[in-house]
Design an enzyme around this catalytic site. Structure first.
Site, short mmCIF file in Angstrom:
data_model
loop_
_atom_site.label_atom_id
_atom_site.label_comp_id
_atom_site.label_asym_id
_atom_site.label_seq_id
_atom_site.Cartn_x
_atom_site.Cartn_y
_atom_site.Cartn_z
N SER A 142 -50.68 14.98 48.27
CA SER A 142 -49.35 15.39 47.83
C SER A 142 -48.75 14.28 47.00
O SER A 142 -49.13 13.11 47.15
CB SER A 142 -48.47 15.65 49.07
OG SER A 142 -47.11 15.78 48.72
N TYR A 155 -45.13 13.11 57.43
CA TYR A 155 -45.94 13.76 56.40
C TYR A 155 -46.34 12.75 55.32
O TYR A 155 -47.50 12.66 54.93
CB TYR A 155 -45.17 14.93 55.79
CG TYR A 155 -45.93 15.69 54.75
CD1 TYR A 155 -46.85 16.66 55.11
CD2 TYR A 155 -45.71 15.46 53.39
CE1 TYR A 155 -47.56 17.37 54.15
CE2 TYR A 155 -46.41 16.16 52.43
CZ TYR A 155 -47.34 17.12 52.81
OH TYR A 155 -48.03 17.82 51.85
#
Length: 196
Positions: A142, A155
């Protein structure tokens, strides 16, 4: 392009996973679609079979956070016609939450799913990936593996670590037959992103 890919795709039924599966199917001789929802896997496999009837499609419903789940994927990959030459580690989870409010269980689930499961799956599948003349591992990270973002501490940490794992493994395997890449998408419109 010749359909010569033997693909293992994790997180196949998510928004990005299904899009990746649809993009790879015309270039593949065989695909192993991995996810937790057997019904969604069957539906995706059926769709891909109609669009690309020459592709050998198989599914494994497994929890990659468990040793048994990973073993099921490795066994199914071993049975793919022509073997595996592309592993796409796409499975991932997240939760938008201020870190002090996030539960220990949620933090553990995020790090286990986004980092440890792909690391252990790569390790288990590497002997198969070393067999063909060329193979590739793609770890889907990401943009939050490069930029720390409030509300996504666990995350971000998992994706930063996945990027580090990918870079180190790439260097460890340099000069060999397996290429290792990290894909860092920006925000995407998928179920992983909550309305928040």
């Amino acid at each position: 392009m010749k359909a010569d890919l033997g693909v293992v795709l994790t997180g196949a039924t998510g928004g990005m996973g299904a899009a990746i599966a649809r993009a790879l199917a015309p270039r593949s001789r065989s695909m192993l679609l991995v996810g937790r929802d057997a019904g969604k896997l069957a539906a995706l496999a059926g769709e891909l079979a109609r669009q690309c009837p020459a592709v050998e499609l198989r599914t494994v419903s497994a929890d990659l956070n468990s040793r048994d789940g990973r073993a099921a994927v490795v066994a199914a990959a071993e049975a793919l016609p022509g073997g595996v030459n592309l592993l796409v580690n796409n499975a991932g989870v997240g939760e938008l939450c201020w870190f002090p409010d996030q539960s220990e269980a949620a933090i553990e689930r995020i790090v286990q799913t986004n980092l440890l499961a792909p690391m252990l799956l790569v390790r288990a599948l590497l002997p198969q990936l070393l067999r063909p003349a060329r193979a590739r591992i793609v770890n889907v990270g990401s943009i939050l593996g490069d930029i720390g973002h409030p509300g996504s501490v666990a995350y971000c940490a998992s994706k930063f670590a996945l990027r580090g794992f990918t870079e180190a493994l790439r260097r460890e395997l340099a000069g060999g037959t397996v290429r290792v890449q990290y894909l860092a998408p920006r925000a995407t419109r998928t179920a992983l992103n909550s309305p928040a």
